[in-house]
Enzyme design. Structure first.
Site, PDB file in Angstrom:
ATOM      1  N   TRP A 108     -31.732  -1.967 -41.424  1.00 53.44           N
ATOM      2  CA  TRP A 108     -32.783  -2.291 -40.451  1.00 53.44           C
ATOM      3  C   TRP A 108     -33.009  -1.073 -39.572  1.00 53.44           C
ATOM      4  O   TRP A 108     -32.133  -0.569 -38.905  1.00 53.44           O
ATOM      5  CB  TRP A 108     -32.498  -3.555 -39.658  1.00 53.44           C
ATOM      6  CG  TRP A 108     -31.185  -3.704 -38.954  1.00 53.44           C
ATOM      7  CD1 TRP A 108     -30.328  -2.737 -38.527  1.00 53.44           C
ATOM      8  CD2 TRP A 108     -30.591  -4.958 -38.582  1.00 53.44           C
ATOM      9  NE1 TRP A 108     -29.251  -3.285 -37.908  1.00 53.44           N
ATOM     10  CE2 TRP A 108     -29.387  -4.662 -37.927  1.00 53.44           C
ATOM     11  CE3 TRP A 108     -30.973  -6.300 -38.719  1.00 53.44           C
ATOM     12  CZ2 TRP A 108     -28.545  -5.654 -37.422  1.00 53.44           C
ATOM     13  CZ3 TRP A 108     -30.134  -7.276 -38.231  1.00 53.44           C
ATOM     14  CH2 TRP A 108     -28.930  -6.943 -37.591  1.00 53.44           C
ATOM     15  N   TYR A 145     -35.675  -6.215 -44.905  1.00 55.31           N
ATOM     16  CA  TYR A 145     -34.951  -4.944 -44.878  1.00 55.31           C
ATOM     17  C   TYR A 145     -34.126  -4.866 -46.159  1.00 55.31           C
ATOM     18  O   TYR A 145     -33.496  -5.844 -46.552  1.00 55.31           O
ATOM     19  CB  TYR A 145     -34.004  -4.869 -43.669  1.00 55.31           C
ATOM     20  CG  TYR A 145     -34.571  -5.432 -42.394  1.00 55.31           C
ATOM     21  CD1 TYR A 145     -35.781  -4.973 -41.874  1.00 55.31           C
ATOM     22  CD2 TYR A 145     -33.898  -6.432 -41.690  1.00 55.31           C
ATOM     23  CE1 TYR A 145     -36.303  -5.493 -40.704  1.00 55.31           C
ATOM     24  CE2 TYR A 145     -34.415  -6.956 -40.513  1.00 55.31           C
ATOM     25  CZ  TYR A 145     -35.617  -6.491 -40.021  1.00 55.31           C
ATOM     26  OH  TYR A 145     -36.132  -7.015 -38.865  1.00 55.31           O
ATOM     27  N   ARG A 146     -34.144  -3.715 -46.796  1.00 58.06           N
ATOM     28  CA  ARG A 146     -33.351  -3.609 -48.018  1.00 58.06           C
ATOM     29  C   ARG A 146     -31.867  -3.699 -47.683  1.00 58.06           C
ATOM     30  O   ARG A 146     -31.423  -3.298 -46.602  1.00 58.06           O
ATOM     31  CB  ARG A 146     -33.678  -2.323 -48.760  1.00 58.06           C
ATOM     32  CG  ARG A 146     -33.169  -1.060 -48.091  1.00 58.06           C
ATOM     33  CD  ARG A 146     -33.436   0.145 -48.981  1.00 58.06           C
ATOM     34  NE  ARG A 146     -32.792   1.337 -48.489  1.00 58.06           N
ATOM     35  CZ  ARG A 146     -33.421   2.394 -48.007  1.00 58.06           C
ATOM     36  NH1 ARG A 146     -34.738   2.406 -47.926  1.00 58.06           N
ATOM     37  NH2 ARG A 146     -32.740   3.452 -47.614  1.00 58.06           N
ATOM     38  N   ASN A 169     -36.633 -14.394 -35.669  1.00 58.07           N
ATOM     39  CA  ASN A 169     -37.342 -13.356 -36.404  1.00 58.07           C
ATOM     40  C   ASN A 169     -36.921 -13.357 -37.866  1.00 58.07           C
ATOM     41  O   ASN A 169     -35.780 -13.700 -38.206  1.00 58.07           O
ATOM     42  CB  ASN A 169     -37.056 -11.975 -35.804  1.00 58.07           C
ATOM     43  CG  ASN A 169     -37.886 -10.891 -36.473  1.00 58.07           C
ATOM     44  OD1 ASN A 169     -39.114 -10.918 -36.405  1.00 58.07           O
ATOM     45  ND2 ASN A 169     -37.232  -9.960 -37.140  1.00 58.07           N
ATOM     46  N   ASP A 173     -37.787   4.521 -52.853  1.00 55.72           N
ATOM     47  CA  ASP A 173     -38.545   3.671 -51.942  1.00 55.72           C
ATOM     48  C   ASP A 173     -40.038   3.679 -52.211  1.00 55.72           C
ATOM     49  O   ASP A 173     -40.528   4.358 -53.111  1.00 55.72           O
ATOM     50  CB  ASP A 173     -38.271   4.098 -50.491  1.00 55.72           C
ATOM     51  CG  ASP A 173     -38.076   2.901 -49.580  1.00 55.72           C
ATOM     52  OD1 ASP A 173     -38.864   1.946 -49.686  1.00 55.72           O
ATOM     53  OD2 ASP A 173     -37.133   2.915 -48.774  1.00 55.72           O
TER      54      ASP A 173
END
Length: 478
Positions: free
Chosen positions: A185, A171-172, A167, A278
């Site tokens: 995550w 994710y930050r 995968n 964000d």
């Protein structure tokens, strides 16, 4: 031929007039991010910063910040064909008999060309750092109240502990010090799931910076469960991804990446992550997330740091989201064949709102589609669904609003589901990860659905008048 790496992408974008090089010295702390945001709000080009204060590594931003740039990057103007390739693969029948097998060879050959291949080395193995550190990378601090510097466009690579299916997720990642960071995550994401089902508190993870545009797109895309992300990237670009093994962990990464940060995530080391400005347009508050420990770095001799900035829409992620919505339409139709079109408006930060048009055949069908989509992967986190008839253009908000206001009765056509999974970043939900859903049935109601009135006829221009005006349009001088 598909674009092989970020260096080639820079050349393609520059040749198309979609990139500007900045030679003025800029600071990776706040200044660079503000330049990227202003440029995106003004519908400007991708930017390559060649002189970043304190670093000898250039920074590329807004690389996917327009539909034209995405068309160039993924080499297609019809993004639905990406999803159609996957849909076609799932429908392939195993041929019976030698003659039928021979007839299927071309299709099987095309399919095999999309599979990743493991190489001994590649551009990303040109430099192996003995003393790994984040300090050499021009990682951005985007807003003044952010908790620090964040990697915003890293592809976090994990493997399912049981199946080995790989995968990639975006994710930050908040930098704590030279060798530690925090991995944001969310519970619903596949990387977090891989970690949750492992038998150890530590999960080996690689953070990939750059690579083929198709690989970057694969990291963002919510591909179906069980589909290897590198295979999806190969399907997207019609050519398999070349892979190499990491040096300190058992994880495969793209050979054409710019930088690979190797390490492990440790859930026994939980720390407060955030705040972070964000894509909702709000600061995400502090929340506990596990620590990533850096164990190795592989990179090119002259890497480019690929980054993105977020904030109140519409920014670069809006265009990537639009492509995702288009490319996954064929897969949605596999489960819900009545779906005509699908749109996630950029201003709704994707998880906030989706609009679906359907060919309605029976009463309650709009609600059936809503319930079905709320049960499909990451669509489970979508906050609001609006379902309209096929005569409504889901990409035209004026048309959608017209349908809502002329075909919806609030008491009859609004569905609210309480205490359902919601996006971790939703600033309105009463609890983190738990909130409510809103469904609006904006389809024309029938007598079977309790609509007792005569359905009013839509206003339309008659064909004769239309033909007359069409034929004389140039005479009007308009």
């Amino acid at each position: 031929m598909p674009i092989e790496d970020i260096h080639e992408l820079v050349e393609v974008l520059e040749k198309a007039g979609e990139l500007k090089k900045i030679t003025t010295e800029v600071d990776s702390e706040l200044e660079l991010a503000e330049i990227l945001r202003r440029t995106m709000y003004d519908n400007g080009p991708a930017l390559l910063f060649e002189n970043v204060k304190g670093y000898d590594m250039p920074v590329l931003g807004n690389a996917f910040g327009s539909m034209k740039r995405l068309e160039l990057s993924l080499e297609t103007s019809d993004f639905t064909e990406i999803g159609q390739r996957i849909a076609d693969m799932t429908k392939m029948e195993i041929p019976k008999g030698m003659l039928n097998k021979i007839k299927k060879l071309p299709e099987l050959s095309k399919m095999s060309e999309s599979f990743p291949s493991l190489e001994k080395s590649g551009p990303v193995t040109e430099v192996i750092k003995e003393n790994p550190t984040f300090d050499d990378i021009p990682i951005l601090k985007s807003f003044h109240k952010d908790a620090g510097k964040f990697i915003t466009f890293g592809l976090t690579a994990t493997k399912h502990p049981e199946t080995g299916i790989r995968n990639l997720g975006v994710y930050r990642i908040q930098i704590v010090d030279s060798t530690h960071a925090l991995m944001h995550w969310q519970k619903h994401k596949r990387g977090a799931e891989h970690h949750a089902i492992t038998k150890s508190t530590k999960t080996e993870v690689a953070i990939i910076i750059g690579g083929e545009p198709a690989t970057v797109f694969s990291g963002v895309a919510p591909v179906p469960e069980g589909l290897d992300k590198y295979l999806f990237a190969g399907i997207t670009r019609k050519k398999g991804i070349k892979m190499v093994k990491c040096k300190t962990i058992d994880v495969e990464v793209p050979a054409n990446a710019e930088i690979v940060l190797e390490g492990y995530v440790d859930s026994s080391d939980i720390r407060d992550e955030g705040p972070f400005g964000d894509h909702t347009g709000y600061y995400t508050p502090k929340e506990p997330f596990p620590t990533f420990t850096l164990t190795g770095v592989m990179q090119r001799k002259n890497p480019i740091y690929l980054t993105t900035v977020v904030g109140k829409p519409i920014l670069e992620d809006a265009y990537i989201g639009k492509v995702i919505a288009s490319s996954f339409l064929p897969m949605i139709r596999m489960f819900h064949p009545e779906v005509v079109d699908f749109e996630m408006p950029a201003a709704g930060w994707f998880q906030g709102l989706a609009i679906i048009s359907i060919k309605k055949r029976y009463p309650g069908q709009a609600k059936k589609v809503m319930m079905g989509l709320w049960g499909m992967g990451q669509l489970a986190l979508t906050k609001m669904f609006v379902v309209v008839d096929e005569d409504v253009n889901v990409h035209d908000m004026n048309d959608v609003i017209w349908a809502i206001t002329t075909r919806t009765d609030a008491a009859r056509d609004i569905t609210i589901i309480d205490r359902a999974p919601t996006d971790t970043l939703d600033p309105a939900s009463p609890l983190v990860n738990l909130g409510s859903k809103l469904g609006i049935d904006a389809t024309q109601k029938t007598a079977e659905e309790g609509f007792e009135r005569e359905i009013q006829e839509k206003v339309q221009v008659d064909d004769e008048t239309k033909k007359l005006v069409d034929s004389r349009w140039s005479e009007y001088g308009i």
